[in-house]
Design a protein around this motif. Sequence first.
Motif, PDB file in Angstrom:
ATOM      1  N   VAL B 271       0.889  -1.167   0.000  1.00  0.00           N
ATOM      2  CA  VAL B 271       0.000   0.000   0.000  1.00  0.00           C
ATOM      3  C   VAL B 271       0.927   1.216   0.000  1.00  0.00           C
ATOM      4  O   VAL B 271       1.377   1.676   1.039  1.00  0.00           O
ATOM      5  CB  VAL B 271      -0.915   0.006   1.238  1.00  0.00           C
ATOM      6  CG1 VAL B 271      -1.858   1.202   1.196  1.00  0.00           C
ATOM      7  CG2 VAL B 271      -1.683  -1.298   1.307  1.00  0.00           C
ATOM      8  N   LYS B 290       6.643   5.377   5.739  1.00  0.00           N
ATOM      9  CA  LYS B 290       5.503   4.930   4.938  1.00  0.00           C
ATOM     10  C   LYS B 290       5.128   6.041   3.973  1.00  0.00           C
ATOM     11  O   LYS B 290       4.921   7.185   4.411  1.00  0.00           O
ATOM     12  CB  LYS B 290       4.298   4.589   5.822  1.00  0.00           C
ATOM     13  CG  LYS B 290       4.439   3.267   6.560  1.00  0.00           C
ATOM     14  CD  LYS B 290       3.163   2.927   7.310  1.00  0.00           C
ATOM     15  CE  LYS B 290       3.311   1.586   8.030  1.00  0.00           C
ATOM     16  NZ  LYS B 290       2.116   1.224   8.805  1.00  0.00           N
ATOM     17  N   LYS B 292       2.300   6.200   1.583  1.00  0.00           N
ATOM     18  CA  LYS B 292       1.143   5.422   1.119  1.00  0.00           C
ATOM     19  C   LYS B 292       0.628   5.852  -0.258  1.00  0.00           C
ATOM     20  O   LYS B 292      -0.060   5.097  -0.932  1.00  0.00           O
ATOM     21  CB  LYS B 292       0.010   5.470   2.149  1.00  0.00           C
ATOM     22  CG  LYS B 292      -0.612   6.832   2.371  1.00  0.00           C
ATOM     23  CD  LYS B 292      -1.730   6.730   3.390  1.00  0.00           C
ATOM     24  CE  LYS B 292      -2.332   8.096   3.732  1.00  0.00           C
ATOM     25  NZ  LYS B 292      -2.805   8.853   2.590  1.00  0.00           N
ATOM     26  N   LYS B 295       2.275   4.895  -5.228  1.00  0.00           N
ATOM     27  CA  LYS B 295       1.684   3.602  -5.578  1.00  0.00           C
ATOM     28  C   LYS B 295       2.264   3.043  -6.868  1.00  0.00           C
ATOM     29  O   LYS B 295       2.345   3.746  -7.865  1.00  0.00           O
ATOM     30  CB  LYS B 295       0.172   3.759  -5.722  1.00  0.00           C
ATOM     31  CG  LYS B 295      -0.509   4.077  -4.395  1.00  0.00           C
ATOM     32  CD  LYS B 295      -1.985   4.306  -4.583  1.00  0.00           C
ATOM     33  CE  LYS B 295      -2.642   4.651  -3.249  1.00  0.00           C
ATOM     34  NZ  LYS B 295      -4.013   5.118  -3.412  1.00  0.00           N
TER      35      LYS B 295
END
Lengths: 403, 403
Positions: B271, B290, B292, B295
Amino acid sequence: MTRGNRAARYGWVAVVGVVLAAPAPAEDDITRALTTIKSVDREGKKNDSVGPAWRTLVAEGGPALLPTLAAIDDANPTAANWLRTAVDAIAEAEANASRPLPATKLEAFVKDTKNAPSARQLAYELLSKQDKSAPDRLLPGFLNDPNPDLRRDAIAAELDRLTKADPATAKPALERLFGFSRDKDQVDALVKKLGEAGVQVSVAEHFAFLTHWHLVGPFESEKGKALILSYPPEMATDLAATFPGKGGAKVGWKPYSTADKYGQMDLNKFLGKSMNAAAYARAVVNAESETPCQIRVGSPNAVQIFLNGKKLFEREEYHHGMNLDHHTGLGVLRKGENVILIKVCQNNQTDSWAQTWSFQARVCDATGGPLPGLTQVVLRGGQPVPLKLGESPEPDAILEGKK
Amino acid sequence: MTWYPRLLACVPLTLALTLPLIGADWGQFKGPNATGVSDEKALPLTWAKDQGVKWKAPLPARGVSSPVVVGDRAYVTCSSGKRDDRLHVLCFDAVTGKQLWHRQLTATGGTACHPKTCMAAPTPVADESGVYALFATGDLAAFDMDGTLRWYRSLVGDYPTITNQVGMAASPILAKGRLIVPMDNEGESFLAAVDTRYGTNVWKADRPKAVNWVTPLVREAGGKTEILLASPSGLAAYDLTTGEKQWIFKDGGGSIPTGVLGGDTLYLPGVGVTAVKLTDAGVAGEPVMKAKDVKSGYGSPLLYAGKVYATDGNGFISCADAKTGKLHYRERTKGVYSASPVAGDGKVYCLNETGVTTVVKADSTEFEVLATNDLGEEGLGTPAIARGCVFIRTDKALYCIGK
């Protein structure tokens, strides 16, 4: 002549005889190299000797070309690829040295259908590269060729010619061409052309799909292991028998038929939607004589193919596409009735695209074409009735088992 | 010959076997250890079909694998035929574009796949001695730089249950003189280390039965070399010497894009992109970053100039700070991406499926497009950067872009 002289003379004769009888050194090297390459084993275990043999073969150059092509005939698929790349290397070296390939011998090799189909195709391509007139000369003879690509090219060329021809005169030729066609796209194109010419043909009969089945299921796929579990119908011979099915239900054989032109059998429709399940489909084919056959199956589900109780093939893969003829079981139909059993398993994926539970199956020769002397035996009022493979069912028979 | 000249003669070979692929070479999927980054300078900025192209070489067929370049050799794989069962390995002079040799294999495994891919999907891996070509059919061949077949294996012949009807695409890599072959599929799944001289198994480690398109990575840990391979079951590490599984990180699962190593940090696509610290014992603690919104689709993320980049199937180019995960931008461009972004000389190259490369300025937190270059042909394979040029393979040709 003294005894000693005679012995010496005979000795020379023997030596000359051996020399004359023995293959030329190069020929001998080629033979030895081919033998070594064809001995290649699993997991590369003989690659240490096969690699040098490949180099020896290629170093022989042009004289090794035809023997290498011929050696593909009885080579296993791994050895065939060793040999195939040797042909590439030899032909490339000859081209780089501006030495023409032996066209007459290549053409004779191509025309001899006793040679391996893949080797003939390779020879054809080498020849066509050197002689641009070769395709026009040779392709018309490949309409019914055992090699699928030569056949395909021949049909494409003929279809192109017929498309430009007068439709009235082209009709018989189109019907003949349809009989030769094997690839779905060419079959579909010919069906359309024939339709335009006012000729209706059956795709299901052309492909020899099995369109009449007895189905039983669903059975519980315990822990998702349906494919490796053996359920009672695998051994059953009595169509009246019942079995413990999924969820404790009693299930038995019921007849179903399909009018789908590609022989699709929708198990969700016939047996009810079921996940984590297995089902069996049983068809009976009568053969006029013992006949080697291919049982080709397409399914997005895991499948097993049985012929007369013997498992010919299995593949455990789910919902990765559905392709005509994806699975092939090789078997021999015995004279008389033969039971074909297809096990079709469904997993428990929840994706919308993973709900399909279906299959299609046909019986054909190695080219995908029809086998002579086969009928599908269908029960009508309890009596066996022979039908052509792929023959459409009567309308009310499609959901007969639902009654 | 005394012993020391022999020893000296072995030194270059030993170095070649132990050093990773570095410098101007781009020997595997996404270049050196799959980073996607080249150290080269003066890389090309603008080009078109007839502009800025050093040379263009026609290809015989389609492929979604990447070109690889080692020394003065560029290697490409293709697949062709109605059944996609013709497998091609080609070698070009990387300086002039002259085709040096072309070898073909016949597929020995299944050829069904999603229409976007084909059997020439795994990227070959090359070193100074030649090229190792794996196809989605499980056919694996090693050629020397002059086209001599060193060895060949039919992995489906060796392990008949191998199957992936979506089409396999994970690429082999080289690690310290061993060929690492990923073969995650629905049948017999494994990761194997193969002897580069004869193609035999050094070890073969069982893997979960599941389709997977991730390419292995290599890292040094505690005096050992580890092979990292992510799959839906998690990220697993294997000892290069023995094949023994060292550890598994269950939260590091994935099945399409390949992660990227930056020192002791591993950036995993999932993700977005998640970064984890690696110790000798495996993944340490919680993720350290992270991002997110960075992608990936089919392509793999890129770590370059302190940022992580990704392109996706909706045409987005995303970029975030590699330490904090702070999103710098996520901008939509025309077309969709299958190829992974690659970088060098301050430029990030994003090739879309229609052959348009958007060149993005790396030294910026803004979305600064330096150039948009259209080759007008399908481009699904990740470009290679070598010899001061960008190598792009389309469905029709191999382009060497630069001076």
